[in-house]
Design a protein around this motif. Sequence first.
Motif, mmCIF file in Angstrom:
data_model
loop_
_atom_site.group_PDB
_atom_site.id
_atom_site.type_symbol
_atom_site.label_atom_id
_atom_site.label_comp_id
_atom_site.label_asym_id
_atom_site.label_seq_id
_atom_site.Cartn_x
_atom_site.Cartn_y
_atom_site.Cartn_z
ATOM 1 N N GLY A 1 0.793 -1.225 0.000
ATOM 2 C CA GLY A 1 0.000 0.000 0.000
ATOM 3 C C GLY A 1 0.823 1.271 0.000
ATOM 4 O O GLY A 1 0.279 2.359 0.128
ATOM 5 N N ASN A 2 2.139 1.136 -0.142
ATOM 6 C CA ASN A 2 2.991 2.327 -0.212
ATOM 7 C C ASN A 2 2.875 2.962 -1.587
ATOM 8 O O ASN A 2 2.938 2.278 -2.604
ATOM 9 N N GLU A 3 2.727 4.290 -1.606
ATOM 10 C CA GLU A 3 2.646 4.995 -2.882
ATOM 11 C C GLU A 3 4.005 4.963 -3.564
ATOM 12 O O GLU A 3 5.016 5.314 -2.968
ATOM 13 N N ILE A 4 4.037 4.528 -4.813
ATOM 14 C CA ILE A 4 5.281 4.382 -5.561
ATOM 15 C C ILE A 4 5.469 5.514 -6.565
ATOM 16 O O ILE A 4 6.536 6.089 -6.674
ATOM 17 N N ALA A 5 4.411 5.813 -7.321
ATOM 18 C CA ALA A 5 4.537 6.801 -8.390
ATOM 19 C C ALA A 5 3.194 7.475 -8.651
ATOM 20 O O ALA A 5 2.144 6.850 -8.523
ATOM 21 N N THR A 6 3.259 8.740 -9.016
ATOM 22 C CA THR A 6 2.084 9.475 -9.477
ATOM 23 C C THR A 6 2.239 9.648 -10.980
ATOM 24 O O THR A 6 3.195 10.284 -11.433
ATOM 25 N N LEU A 7 1.336 9.052 -11.746
ATOM 26 C CA LEU A 7 1.425 9.118 -13.203
ATOM 27 C C LEU A 7 0.616 10.272 -13.772
ATOM 28 O O LEU A 7 0.968 10.833 -14.804
ATOM 29 N N VAL A 8 -0.509 10.599 -13.124
ATOM 30 C CA VAL A 8 -1.354 11.710 -13.570
ATOM 31 C C VAL A 8 -1.853 12.434 -12.332
ATOM 32 O O VAL A 8 -2.256 11.799 -11.365
ATOM 33 N N ASN A 9 -1.823 13.759 -12.381
ATOM 34 C CA ASN A 9 -2.402 14.578 -11.320
ATOM 35 C C ASN A 9 -2.722 15.937 -11.942
ATOM 36 O O ASN A 9 -1.946 16.882 -11.831
ATOM 37 N N GLU A 10 -3.849 16.013 -12.661
ATOM 38 C CA GLU A 10 -4.204 17.242 -13.362
ATOM 39 C C GLU A 10 -5.686 17.276 -13.691
ATOM 40 O O GLU A 10 -6.377 16.271 -13.565
ATOM 41 N N GLU A 11 -6.144 18.436 -14.117
ATOM 42 C CA GLU A 11 -7.534 18.582 -14.540
ATOM 43 C C GLU A 11 -7.624 18.209 -16.005
ATOM 44 O O GLU A 11 -6.872 18.737 -16.835
ATOM 45 N N LEU A 12 -8.521 17.291 -16.331
ATOM 46 C CA LEU A 12 -8.669 16.813 -17.705
ATOM 47 C C LEU A 12 -10.125 16.847 -18.120
ATOM 48 O O LEU A 12 -11.025 16.678 -17.304
ATOM 49 N N SER A 13 -10.343 17.038 -19.416
ATOM 50 C CA SER A 13 -11.682 16.920 -19.973
ATOM 51 C C SER A 13 -12.016 15.445 -20.124
ATOM 52 O O SER A 13 -11.115 14.616 -20.294
ATOM 53 N N GLY B 1 -12.712 11.933 -21.644
ATOM 54 C CA GLY B 1 -12.179 11.335 -22.868
ATOM 55 C C GLY B 1 -11.300 10.156 -22.549
ATOM 56 O O GLY B 1 -11.206 9.723 -21.399
ATOM 57 N N GLU B 2 -10.646 9.646 -23.575
ATOM 58 C CA GLU B 2 -9.737 8.516 -23.425
ATOM 59 C C GLU B 2 -8.311 9.020 -23.416
ATOM 60 O O GLU B 2 -7.944 9.856 -24.225
ATOM 61 N N TYR B 3 -7.512 8.492 -22.494
ATOM 62 C CA TYR B 3 -6.122 8.899 -22.371
ATOM 63 C C TYR B 3 -5.252 7.660 -22.237
ATOM 64 O O TYR B 3 -5.709 6.623 -21.776
ATOM 65 N N GLU B 4 -3.995 7.799 -22.628
ATOM 66 C CA GLU B 4 -3.035 6.711 -22.492
ATOM 67 C C GLU B 4 -1.858 7.244 -21.690
ATOM 68 O O GLU B 4 -1.383 8.354 -21.928
ATOM 69 N N VAL B 5 -1.405 6.458 -20.724
ATOM 70 C CA VAL B 5 -0.295 6.869 -19.864
ATOM 71 C C VAL B 5 0.751 5.769 -19.886
ATOM 72 O O VAL B 5 0.427 4.597 -19.723
#
Length: 69
Positions: free
Chosen positions: A15-27, A29-33
């Motif tokens: 349960g330890n946080e490893i990485a933040t891949l997305v942290n933003e305001e988005l409309s 839709g479909e996204y790829e990370v």
Amino acid sequence: SEKQEVILKVYDVLGNEIATLVNEELSPGEYEVEFNGHSDEGQNLSSGIYFYRLEAGSFVETRKMIYLK
């Protein structure tokens, strides 16, 4: 469409946080990370089971993933 805060994080099996891949305001839709297998501190992650948690507005989902090098 109205933008909403989207957060996508990766956690280890403890349960330890490893990485933040997305942290933003988005409309809506479909996204790829792309996940490069590094922690936010730049450490290489070992192969194994991890979890990712996606929060988008009131939607929250946690899923298991297997990372293989």
